[in-house]
Write a protein that holds these residues in place. Structure first.
Motif, PDB file in Angstrom:
ATOM      1  N   ASN A  69      27.616  36.487  57.997  1.00 29.57           N
ATOM      2  CA  ASN A  69      27.564  35.938  59.588  1.00 29.57           C
ATOM      3  C   ASN A  69      28.446  36.680  60.343  1.00 29.57           C
ATOM      4  O   ASN A  69      29.750  36.651  60.337  1.00 29.57           O
ATOM      5  CB  ASN A  69      27.878  34.720  59.522  1.00 29.57           C
ATOM      6  N   LEU A 127      31.072  34.892  62.526  1.00 31.67           N
ATOM      7  CA  LEU A 127      32.146  34.491  61.637  1.00 31.67           C
ATOM      8  C   LEU A 127      33.082  35.512  61.413  1.00 31.67           C
ATOM      9  O   LEU A 127      34.373  35.245  61.266  1.00 31.67           O
ATOM     10  CB  LEU A 127      32.078  33.640  60.487  1.00 31.67           C
ATOM     11  N   ARG A 180      37.129  35.634  62.512  1.00 29.23           N
ATOM     12  CA  ARG A 180      38.227  35.715  61.521  1.00 29.23           C
ATOM     13  C   ARG A 180      38.659  37.287  61.546  1.00 29.23           C
ATOM     14  O   ARG A 180      39.417  37.483  60.434  1.00 29.23           O
ATOM     15  CB  ARG A 180      37.854  35.081  60.225  1.00 29.23           C
ATOM     16  N   ASP A 222      33.352  31.582  53.393  1.00 30.38           N
ATOM     17  CA  ASP A 222      33.917  31.400  54.809  1.00 30.38           C
ATOM     18  C   ASP A 222      33.125  32.095  55.898  1.00 30.38           C
ATOM     19  O   ASP A 222      33.178  31.755  57.072  1.00 30.38           O
ATOM     20  CB  ASP A 222      35.221  31.675  55.140  1.00 30.38           C
ATOM     21  N   ILE A 223      32.708  33.513  55.426  1.00 30.93           N
ATOM     22  CA  ILE A 223      31.989  34.258  56.540  1.00 30.93           C
ATOM     23  C   ILE A 223      30.197  34.310  56.124  1.00 30.93           C
ATOM     24  O   ILE A 223      29.798  35.265  56.858  1.00 30.93           O
ATOM     25  CB  ILE A 223      32.664  35.671  56.752  1.00 30.93           C
TER      26      ILE A 223
END
Length: 1011
Positions: A189, A192, A196, A254-255
């Motif tokens: 993504n 994201l 980050r 997380d991404i």
């Protein structure tokens, strides 16, 4: 000199010589490879180069053109074609068939080395080349299906447990696999990632660090060697999700997300009347000189053992086996050969009326065929459709020599000589005639041996096999036949009723022929005028024949290709695939089929029900074609699949090809588009499509170099960003048992399904700041072409097209040439290639081939008879035979094909035997003081019976081919029809015209034609 005398006087030697021929032939028969067609090596070398991130124009200028400049120095290149695509260059070299390919490989390697300094430094690998040896289609198609496994899982299973066993089979060149591999998709993504502060390069480096496999060495102790291993931290797809990026607290999950699935959007289906299943398709190719039947048998044996070991959820199916066609065709030809043999023996018996004489003559048949097999084995030939076809044809005229020898010996015996004396005298009298007949018949194959291209190479084995059979038959006729006559020729005691009837019929026919021939002697001008008219009519009617290089067969298989609009999404392509499958599936004549989708269209390999349960194949094709054409936005092309397939391309539609060339790509593109529109508007053309897809949607990136430099970026960094985001880059792999699953990186679908998707991409500066791509670049959507093609270093495009149903190929292609000439500007050139080019020149080339054969025979006969005129007399029957062959093709609505063209060649070789038998006798009679008219008259009467016997025998040998037995017989029927029709028509005319021409030349030149 009597060449037969030693064999007559030494029967034991003769028997052992014949036994040697039989033993050698039998051994050869069981060791000859069995295939569909003669082995032909298509000399092609493919040079490929990967230049990741570069567009088509950059690939062309920086990779393709530098390589082409050096490859032009390679000797023997017939044609050089290239395709420059985004990130990829492909150059294909086609060589002359006589080129030594090992030498070609060395020259290509040298050229690549020379071009190295001109290629971009960023290339990760040097250009690679491959010798394309496997010219033939797969001989077998196998597929795996499962109700529970994905296509990727099927591919993994096949790679680990099935393909290795199939590749190990002797005679298998390779197993071609259609089905995407199972892989791990790492979707990121970009929003994201930006939030980050994570870059693509950081993700790639992290994955590679944890999946790389390196040899760590070993430690040697006093008693053992310890190999050092470092177990990888990534063993499953789910392990990737928890990887920390650059030792930061941020994990991959997380991404983005990790999904285990098949790599790619292509789908292959096996469709029956009841259901549709995902399928992994495998095609088995044989080695160049392999035995197709033996390979198929070995594959079936391996498949039987594999089937027992398969998991319950996986099924393996042998869907297509070409060896079945081959065995069926070979059995059909073998039955035709046996039928021809029986007919010829029957003709001999009914002509002579004695069993012993029939058996003596008939021995030449099996011995000639068996001896031919021995020579075929030594020459490296195979038992294929063409070589067996040659053997079948040879049945009709290998016995000719034996008939002539025996008939002359019988005639000598009827004068009161003993069997031995008659055999010695008769063989001596006829020896030169046999020698002339054999050599002149072999001579007709000389032009065919030098015939260029694939057709010439295809029929080389056919012509050599026939020539060998003729030479062996000549040898047997001058050795075994007179020896058997000297021992077993029956004494002419009281004749039987059958012999009396045969004698009465023969005498009546000879007397009738003699009376009519004498009347013809009074009208020489009329007969000569008729001969000239026949010659003119032959050439005129020949030019009016339809042309079809390979007549279609109804094998019950066809391939359908559907072209879709450019730029369709994978989802839309799959939807179209379902519609297409339902159209074919609903046809009651279809048994099942394999359905495939490509980037630009759809394809299906369809199997019909048995012929007894369905309509003719062409009717089914027309019905499905009409249904597909009714769907808006699609173009369909359907072609029967048979033993010989010309220009068949599984990924591109169209039966014929036309190449457009010019100096500039823009000019070629514009001209090609106009030409395609003109062709589509013509009623003779059913389908036309260009290789240039100017309607392909493209996203053109415009980079502000000043801002790029200001932010500290370079071109390579931007290319790598786009490649990582949208190129589905492979960034590593995971070893899972015997399989290796690749890890592919790309953006989540929501960030790559619209034109503004690059708005979400970021680059990292040297100080760690994230800069959006849109800060120094913009992009716009436009239509264009992904590929840039060149042919012989000129910009080019290929148009594939098909003719409308019922259009004569010769007329349709001429119309195509007219449209091309009228549409293209003067700076653009368009020409037919492949089979279209061959069809367009078939009539001319066939006439040239026949003329060349006649010239060669004239030279050989001139040498044998030491005369300029006698060969013309002997060859005077050719126009009548040609006219008979042409009229027969018209009567049965058969086209001129490569088979019927060879039939004409054989025809002129057979009919000239009649002239040789007449002229040879007449020349000898004149030497003994007889007047020319009386000499040729006696020659015609004396040689009437052997002429009729040899002609009828030749007709009987070709009748089974003309009738056509079994599947695929329609392909070779034209050859038999030409011979049967030509001989029937020419026989009567030759008996009258040849004597008139002989007398005319004698009156005009007398002995002047001899120096």
């Amino acid at each position: 000199m009597n060449l037969s005398a030693p064999f007559i006087r030494r029967p034991v030697m003769t028997i052992f010589v014949m036994l040697t021929i039989i033993v050698a032939g039998v051994i050869a028969f069981f060791n000859l490879p069995v295939s569909d067609l003669p082995t032909i090596e298509y000399p092609h070398i493919q040079i490929t180069t990967s230049y990741e991130g570069a567009n088509s124009e950059a690939v062309l200028n920086q990779v393709t053109i530098p390589l082409e400049k050096e490859l032009t120095h390679v000797k023997g290149v017939q044609e050089m074609t290239s395709r420059s695509s985004p990130g990829f260059s492909s150059i294909s070299l086609s060589f002359n068939l006589s080129k030594d390919m090992q030498e070609a490989i060395r020259e290509v390697q040298t050229a690549i080395n020379r071009a190295d300094s001109s290629l971009p430094k960023e290339l990760e690998h040097k250009p690679s080349y491959e010798l394309q040896k496997n010219s033939q289609d797969p001989i077998m198609w196998i597929f795996l299906t499962s109700d529970h496994s994905s296509i990727g899982e099927l591919r993994s299973y096949a790679d680990a447990y099935i393909l290795p066993r199939l590749n190990r089979i002797e005679g298998a060149a390779q197993v071609r696999v259609f089905g995407v591999e199972k892989s791990i998709q790492l979707y990121l993504n970009p929003e994201l990632m930006a939030l980050r502060q994570i870059g693509f390069n950081q993700v790639i480096d992290t994955v590679r660090q944890h999946t790389a496999q390196m040899p760590l060495g070993s430690i040697q102790t006093n008693s053992k060697r310890l190999s050092i291993e470092w177990p990888g931290t990534i063993k499953e797809a789910k392990d990737l999700e928890n990887l920390k990026i650059d030792n930061s607290p941020i994990r991959i999950k997380d991404i983005g997300e990790v999904i285990e699935k098949s790599n790619g959007d292509q789908e292959f289906h096996f469709v029956t009347q009841d259901q549709t299943s995902l399928a992994l398709i495998m095609g088995i190719e044989k080695v160049r000189d392999g035995n197709t039947v033996a390979l198929a048998k070995a594959v079936r044996k391996v498949l039987t053992s594999i089937e027992k070991e398969l998991p319950p959820s996986i099924k393996i199916n042998l869907w297509f086996d070409k060896s079945i066609w081959i065995k069926e065709s070979l059995v059909d030809i073998e039955w035709s050969l046996l039928f021809a043999f029986i007919l010829v023996v029957l003709v001999i018996y009914l002509s002579l009326g004695r069993v012993s004489e029939s058996l003596i003559t008939s021995t030449a048949l099996p011995l000639s065929l068996i001896g031919t097999l021995a020579v075929m084995y030594v020459a490296g030939f195979s038992l294929d459709l063409l070589s067996l076809l040659a053997l079948t044809l040879s049945v009709g005229f290998v016995v000719d020599d034996a008939i002539v020898v025996l008939e002359n010996i019988v005639r000598c015996q009827e004068k009161g000589l003993s069997r031995l004396e008659a055999s010695l005298l008769g063989s001596k009298q006829i020896c030169f005639t046999i020698f002339s007949m054999t050599l002149s018949l072999v001579a007709i194959f000389i032009p065919l041996l030098f015939m260029g291209g694939i057709n010439g190479r295809l029929f080389r084995e056919f012509s050599v096999t026939l020539a060998i059979a003729i030479l062996v038959s000549g040898f047997v006729s001058l050795t075994l036949t007179p020896m058997l006559c000297s021992r077993f020729l029956s004494k002419h005691t009281k004749p039987t009723e059958l012999q009396k009837k045969i004698a009465r019929v023969n005498n009546w026919m000879v007397m009738l022929y003699g009376r009519t021939l004498k009347r013809c002697f009074h009208y020489p001008k009329s007969i000569l005028a008729f001969a000239v008219a026949c010659t003119v009519a032959t050439v005129f009617l020949f030019s009016k024949l339809t042309v079809n290089l390979i007549p279609p067969e109804d094998r019950g298989y066809f391939f359908a290709s559907v072209q879709l609009p450019s730029g369709m999404s994978p989802t839309n392509i799959k939807n179209e695939q379902k519609k297409f499958e339902s159209l074919v599936q609903s046809n009651p004549n279809v048994e099942n089929f394999i359905s495939l989708n490509f980037d630009h269209g759809l394809g299906s390999f369809v199997r019909l029900k048995p012929l007894s349960q369905r309509r003719p194949q062409q009717e089914v094709i027309n019905e499905i074609q009409n249904k597909i054409d009714a769907v808006p936005g699609t173009q369909a092309f359907i072609q029967p699949y048979q033993l010989i397939n010309l220009d068949l391309d599984f990924e591109h539609a169209g039966q014929y090809q036309l190449v457009v060339k010019g100096l500039e790509f823009s000019d070629v593109n514009n001209a090609t588009e106009k030409l395609v529109n003109s062709l589509q508007a013509s009623p003779e053309i059913a389908f036309a499509q260009s290789s240039i897809s100017n309607d392909s949607p493209m996203l053109i990136m415009n980079i502000n170099e000043e801002l790029t430099h200001k932010f500290g970026f370079n071109k390579k960094q931007i290319q790598e960003l786009l490649q990582n985001a949208y190129g589905q880059t492979s960034i590593g792999s995971i070893q899972k048992g015997a399989d290796q699953e690749k890890i592919h990186l790309q953006l989540l679908p929501d960030f790559q399904n619209h034109a503004n998707a690059p708005n979400k991409l970021y680059l990292t500066t040297s100080d760690g700041q994230f800069v959006p791509l849109k800060a120094f670049a913009d992009w716009q959507e436009k239509l264009g072409s992904f590929d840039m093609m060149r042919r012989n270093q000129l910009p080019s495009a290929t148009i594939r097209f098909s003719l409308a149903p019922g259009v004569d190929p010769n007329k349709g292609l001429k119309r195509t040439e007219e449209i091309t000439s009228n549409t293209l500007p003067t700076n653009i050139n368009g020409e037919l290639t492949g089979s279209a080019k061959t069809i367009a020149s078939t009539i001319r080339d066939t006439l040239i081939l026949l003329l060349a054969a006649a010239i060669v025979m004239y030279i050989v006969l001139g040498i044998l008879y030491e005369s300029f005129i006698h060969p013309l007399t002997i060859l005077s029957s050719i126009p009548f035979a040609g006219l008979g062959g042409v009229l027969t093709l018209f009567l049965f609505q058969e086209p001129i094909s490569i088979f019927s063209a060879v039939g004409f060649l054989l025809l002129i070789g057979i009919v000239k035997k009649n002239g040789i038998m007449m002229v040879d006798f007449a020349v000898d009679a004149q030497k003994q003081g007889m007047a020319p008219e009386q000499a040729i008259y006696e020659a015609c009467l004396v040689r009437f019976r052997p002429i009729m016997m040899t002609t009828i025998a030749a007709i009987m040998g070709a009748v089974p081919i003309a009738i056509g037995f079994g599947d695929g017989a329609e392909m070779r029927r034209g050859l038999g029809l030409v011979i049967v029709g030509g001989l029937l028509f020419s026989q009567i005319l030759t008996l009258y015209v040849t004597p008139i021409i002989y007398l005319t030349f004698e009156r005009l030149f007398g002995s002047k034609h001899k120096l």
